[in-house]
Structure formats: C-alpha cells, structure tokens
Design an enzyme around this catalytic site. Structure first.
Site, mmCIF file in Angstrom:
data_model
loop_
_atom_site.group_PDB
_atom_site.id
_atom_site.type_symbol
_atom_site.label_atom_id
_atom_site.label_comp_id
_atom_site.label_asym_id
_atom_site.label_seq_id
_atom_site.Cartn_x
_atom_site.Cartn_y
_atom_site.Cartn_z
ATOM 1 N N ARG A 62 0.830 -1.212 0.000
ATOM 2 C CA ARG A 62 0.000 0.000 0.000
ATOM 3 C C ARG A 62 0.857 1.252 0.000
ATOM 4 N NH1 ARG A 62 -2.400 -3.957 2.845
ATOM 5 N NH2 ARG A 62 -1.337 -3.326 4.735
ATOM 6 N N GLU A 99 7.654 -10.515 15.148
ATOM 7 C CA GLU A 99 7.316 -11.112 16.436
ATOM 8 C C GLU A 99 7.724 -12.599 16.442
ATOM 9 O OE1 GLU A 99 3.287 -10.422 17.441
ATOM 10 O OE2 GLU A 99 3.497 -11.324 19.425
HETATM 11 P P1 AMP Z 1 5.082 -2.798 11.300
HETATM 12 O O1 AMP Z 1 6.398 -3.278 10.720
HETATM 13 O O2 AMP Z 1 4.612 -3.599 12.448
HETATM 14 O O3 AMP Z 1 5.104 -1.304 11.588
HETATM 15 O O4 AMP Z 1 4.003 -3.060 10.180
HETATM 16 C C1 AMP Z 1 3.951 -2.236 9.101
HETATM 17 C C2 AMP Z 1 3.372 -2.888 7.877
HETATM 18 O O5 AMP Z 1 2.345 -3.828 8.145
HETATM 19 C C3 AMP Z 1 2.783 -1.830 7.023
HETATM 20 O O6 AMP Z 1 3.234 -2.050 5.702
HETATM 21 C C4 AMP Z 1 1.283 -1.984 7.159
HETATM 22 O O7 AMP Z 1 0.706 -1.911 5.909
HETATM 23 C C5 AMP Z 1 1.076 -3.345 7.751
HETATM 24 N N1 AMP Z 1 0.244 -3.331 8.971
HETATM 25 C C6 AMP Z 1 0.649 -3.580 10.236
HETATM 26 N N2 AMP Z 1 -0.361 -3.544 11.099
HETATM 27 C C7 AMP Z 1 -1.460 -3.245 10.372
HETATM 28 C C8 AMP Z 1 -2.841 -3.051 10.694
HETATM 29 N N3 AMP Z 1 -3.310 -3.161 11.939
HETATM 30 N N4 AMP Z 1 -3.688 -2.740 9.694
HETATM 31 C C9 AMP Z 1 -3.234 -2.618 8.422
HETATM 32 N N5 AMP Z 1 -1.957 -2.791 8.060
HETATM 33 C C10 AMP Z 1 -1.078 -3.104 9.014
#
Ligand code: AMP
Length: 175
Positions: A62, A99
C-alpha cells in the site's frame, strides 16, 4: 472537514485479519473515494514540499499507492521497496525481526545515491519494524533519510520510538 475526520469516516476496522488478534485497518475505502483520496494525498505530501526531497520510497504494497501519488504531487521520482525476488535487477536487501521469525525487503542496488534525499511512505506505522528496516537500507546506501510519512499511526504499538531522530509525519493516530 479535517483529514482526520475523513480517515475516521472511511477506514474500516477488520477484526482478526489476517490472523486472530489483529485489527486490520482497511484503507481501500479511502482509495475508492476521489475527494478523500485527493485530501489524504495532499496532506501526506504537504510536509515534504519544502524539504528538498529528491526521491520517495514506497513500501510494498500500500506504500506503492500512496508513495506514487505523493511523488507525482511533488514532481519527483518513486523507488520501490519490495518483498524478495520481485525486483528484476540487482538488489540490496535487509532482513529484520518480526514477532515470530524474520522478514526480508529489497531495493534496486542503483535506486539511491549519496545525493538522494529520501522520504519513506507507507499506509500504517504499527510496530515500526518495517519502517526501521527500510530506514537502514536508505542509510546503508549513503543517501540522506529526510523522514517518514504514514496515513495512520497505531500509537499503542510504539513504532515511532524505533525510528530515531527522523521526522515522522502521520495524518491520524489510533490510541
Ligand atoms: P510494522 O512493521 O509492524 O510497523 O508493520 C507495518 C506494515 O504492516 C505496514 O506495511 C502496514 O501496511 C502493515 N500493517 C501492520 N499492522 C497493520 C494493521 N493493523 N492494519 C493494516 N496494516 C497493518
């Protein structure tokens, strides 16, 4: 109406997707609404107007949509950060911890130079692991990391803390 209100109206919470315990933030209704899409892209692009950014990095997938629109708005180019094996030419990669297990992202080896000034764009800042890894890719290339832009920040996961001193711009915060 403020962009935060537009996002609150249109972003759907999808419980237990893609796995139990995750509340997925579905941004597709924002893409489907022309006025909202323009409002969100204008707000995402705004902080970079006078930042001397030369390149937007969009994170799969996205981040490609919002990143491309921001790059177009700023009149600069877009480079892609992709999952392994998707980019056709020589790449530089980074492995980072999730995780459970690890993940890997790649960028074309010639995408950034020491003269590049980069803003990283994605839809959601959650734990910050993905954005932190992409920031490291930028720094390893010798380019300047100007900062990060997100549509949504999930404050309760504390992702911002992993992004150091860089500018982190988000349009809306979730508790
Ligand atoms: P993070 O590495 O945990 O910050 O996750 C980031 C990536 O995961 C991004 O590319 C987001 O598109 C996706 N992502 C993580 N959590 C969500 C969520 N609750 N809803 C939608 N996309 C998420």
């Amino acid at each position: 109406m403020a962009v935060q209100d537009t996002l609150a109206r249109l972003i759907h919470d999808v419980p237990d997707f893609p796995k139990p315990g995750i509340v997925f933030k579905d941004i597709t209704p924002v893409l489907a609404d022309g006025d909202a899409l323009r409002e969100v892209v204008d707000a995402l692009a705004e902080p970079w107007q006078r930042a001397g950014v030369t390149c937007i990095l969009g994170i799969e997938s996205r981040g490609f949509i919002f990143g491309a629109a921001v790059a177009y708005s700023l009149g600069i180019g877009l480079e892609l950060v992709r999952k392994p094996g998707k980019l056709p030419r020589r790449t530089n990669g980074i492995t980072y911890d999730l995780e459970y297990g690890t993940d890997h992202l790649e960028i074309h080896a010639d995408a950034l130079t020491a003269d590049s000034r980069v803003a990283i764009i994605d839809d959601v800042l959650a734990t910050g692991g993905t954005a932190e890894a992409v920031g490291k890719l930028v720094e390893r290339s010798g380019a300047t990391l100007c900062g990060y832009g997100f549509v949504l920040e999930l404050d309760f996961l504390g992702g911002r803390k992993r992004l150091g001193e860089s500018m982190v711009h988000t349009l809306a915060h979730i508790g």
